[in-house]
Design a protein around this motif. Sequence first.
Motif, short mmCIF file in Angstrom:
data_model
loop_
_atom_site.label_atom_id
_atom_site.label_comp_id
_atom_site.label_asym_id
_atom_site.label_seq_id
_atom_site.Cartn_x
_atom_site.Cartn_y
_atom_site.Cartn_z
N LEU A 1 0.83 -1.21 0.00
CA LEU A 1 0.00 0.00 0.00
C LEU A 1 0.87 1.26 0.00
O LEU A 1 0.50 2.27 -0.61
CB LEU A 1 -0.99 0.04 1.17
CG LEU A 1 -2.05 1.11 0.92
CD1 LEU A 1 -3.16 0.62 0.00
CD2 LEU A 1 -2.63 1.70 2.18
N GLY A 2 2.01 1.18 0.65
CA GLY A 2 2.95 2.31 0.59
C GLY A 2 3.32 2.63 -0.84
O GLY A 2 3.31 3.79 -1.27
N MET A 3 3.66 1.58 -1.60
CA MET A 3 4.01 1.80 -3.01
C MET A 3 2.79 2.27 -3.81
O MET A 3 2.91 3.12 -4.70
CB MET A 3 4.58 0.52 -3.63
CG MET A 3 5.94 0.12 -3.08
SD MET A 3 7.19 1.43 -3.12
CE MET A 3 7.52 1.57 -4.87
N ALA A 4 1.63 1.71 -3.50
CA ALA A 4 0.41 2.12 -4.21
C ALA A 4 0.14 3.60 -3.98
O ALA A 4 -0.19 4.34 -4.92
CB ALA A 4 -0.78 1.27 -3.74
N LEU A 5 0.29 4.06 -2.74
CA LEU A 5 0.06 5.48 -2.45
C LEU A 5 1.13 6.36 -3.08
O LEU A 5 0.84 7.46 -3.55
CB LEU A 5 0.00 5.71 -0.93
CG LEU A 5 -1.30 5.26 -0.26
CD1 LEU A 5 -1.18 5.35 1.26
CD2 LEU A 5 -2.48 6.12 -0.73
N LEU B 1 4.77 13.27 0.16
CA LEU B 1 4.86 12.57 1.45
C LEU B 1 3.91 11.38 1.43
O LEU B 1 2.75 11.51 1.02
CB LEU B 1 4.45 13.52 2.59
CG LEU B 1 4.52 12.89 3.98
CD1 LEU B 1 5.96 12.80 4.48
CD2 LEU B 1 3.67 13.66 4.98
N VAL B 2 4.38 10.21 1.86
CA VAL B 2 3.51 9.04 1.98
C VAL B 2 3.57 8.56 3.42
O VAL B 2 4.66 8.43 3.99
CB VAL B 2 3.95 7.90 1.01
CG1 VAL B 2 3.01 6.70 1.15
CG2 VAL B 2 3.95 8.39 -0.43
N ASN B 3 2.40 8.31 4.01
CA ASN B 3 2.38 7.83 5.39
C ASN B 3 1.50 6.59 5.51
O ASN B 3 0.28 6.66 5.34
CB ASN B 3 1.87 8.94 6.33
CG ASN B 3 2.09 8.58 7.80
OD1 ASN B 3 2.63 7.51 8.11
ND2 ASN B 3 1.69 9.47 8.68
N LEU C 1 -1.90 9.34 1.97
CA LEU C 1 -2.05 9.16 3.42
C LEU C 1 -3.04 8.04 3.75
O LEU C 1 -4.19 8.06 3.32
CB LEU C 1 -2.56 10.47 4.04
CG LEU C 1 -1.74 11.73 3.74
CD1 LEU C 1 -2.48 12.98 4.23
CD2 LEU C 1 -0.35 11.64 4.36
N ASP C 2 -2.56 7.08 4.53
CA ASP C 2 -3.43 5.99 5.00
C ASP C 2 -3.78 6.17 6.47
O ASP C 2 -4.67 5.51 6.97
CB ASP C 2 -2.71 4.65 4.80
CG ASP C 2 -3.58 3.45 5.17
OD1 ASP C 2 -4.76 3.43 4.74
OD2 ASP C 2 -3.11 2.54 5.87
N LEU D 1 -8.29 18.93 -1.90
CA LEU D 1 -6.98 19.00 -2.57
C LEU D 1 -6.77 17.83 -3.53
O LEU D 1 -6.74 16.67 -3.11
CB LEU D 1 -5.86 19.00 -1.52
CG LEU D 1 -5.85 20.20 -0.56
CD1 LEU D 1 -4.75 20.04 0.47
CD2 LEU D 1 -5.69 21.51 -1.31
N ASP D 2 -6.60 18.13 -4.81
CA ASP D 2 -6.34 17.09 -5.82
C ASP D 2 -4.95 16.48 -5.69
O ASP D 2 -4.67 15.44 -6.28
CB ASP D 2 -6.50 17.68 -7.23
CG ASP D 2 -7.97 17.83 -7.61
OD1 ASP D 2 -8.81 17.11 -7.04
OD2 ASP D 2 -8.27 18.68 -8.47
N SER D 3 -4.09 17.13 -4.94
CA SER D 3 -2.71 16.63 -4.79
C SER D 3 -2.61 15.52 -3.74
O SER D 3 -1.53 15.00 -3.49
CB SER D 3 -1.80 17.79 -4.37
OG SER D 3 -2.27 18.36 -3.16
N VAL D 4 -3.75 15.18 -3.14
CA VAL D 4 -3.73 14.25 -2.01
C VAL D 4 -4.54 13.00 -2.34
O VAL D 4 -5.62 13.08 -2.92
CB VAL D 4 -4.32 14.96 -0.77
CG1 VAL D 4 -4.46 13.99 0.39
CG2 VAL D 4 -3.44 16.11 -0.36
N VAL D 5 -4.02 11.84 -1.96
CA VAL D 5 -4.76 10.57 -2.07
C VAL D 5 -4.98 10.06 -0.65
O VAL D 5 -4.02 9.97 0.13
CB VAL D 5 -3.97 9.54 -2.90
CG1 VAL D 5 -4.73 8.22 -2.95
CG2 VAL D 5 -3.73 10.06 -4.31
#
Length: 313
Positions: free
Chosen positions: A106-110, A227-229, A255-256, A271-275
Amino acid sequence: MKPEILLIEKMMPQIEAALDQHYRVHRLFEAADRGAFVAEAGAAVRAIVTGGGAGASRAIVDALPKLEIIAINGIGTDAVDLEHARSRSIRVTTTPDVLTDDVADLGMALLLAASRRLCLGDRFVRAGRWARKEGLPLARKVSGKALGILGMGRIGRAIARRAEGFGMAIAYSDLRAYPELPYRYVPELRRLAAESEILMIAASGGPQSRGIVDAAVLDALGPDGILVNIARGSVVDETALVAALQEGRLGGAGLDVFMNEPNVPEALFALDSVVLQPHQASATIETRVAMGELVLRNLAEHFAGRQPPTAVV
Ligand code: 8YV
């Protein structure tokens, strides 16, 4: 007589069925008044089963005089007071290893989704905007990028192995270097962020990591940084993160996990920059079965008078 357990959050039906077979299960998540429920059922409860995020508050633990074991269905122990458990000789177990691959996946997916703006593209198609020949801004390349990993434990290493497949240049920060690893160690987090195009948080939660990804770290990552969390919301200064994203001082985020789950700062929705994901890193059928089975094994060994296989206390 079956040992009594307090189940703090829902598990998979077959795992709950196995719990029911061997234990008398008090389901806290079904209670309207949790305090009254614990006060009523608490006297005979010998085990807590809970999730990594939910943990077990001091108030609940203190309301269970016969408590012997807290079996966490997860790897994080930050929502359980381990010192307090130790002082009362309460065992604590987790479910290591079985979830490592999923969390890294999931880290890679995000990482991919935030960099390539996958969710924005999906919304764009569904809204008929492609058909109307509207334009979609270009995304950011992933392959070959500089990846910084905060926390080089099991999950950090699994992420690094995956990132190698994308030809990424990998560096990490941790409390110490791991010379056996083929990655560059950068002790200072702000420097790691400055030298990275993507920063992945894979560090444990708890007081030692609280808020360490602060405004200065986010600014060092910069307007083109992502940033990925997939670790814990508490590692990031969430107010600083929202401000940096809103002001374009940070390029994007996947962000998970969040500070106060399930509450996510509403400012992020715009924000479109955020998943965004609702704490899903270990949430696959295969892994939740494996985690649940490990919880069952830890409980069974404990109640058979043996050392549970994955005890941390
Ligand atoms: C789970 C977690 O979502 O492992 C952890 O610490 O937070 C996650 O894997 C959780 O434990 C299930 O509630």
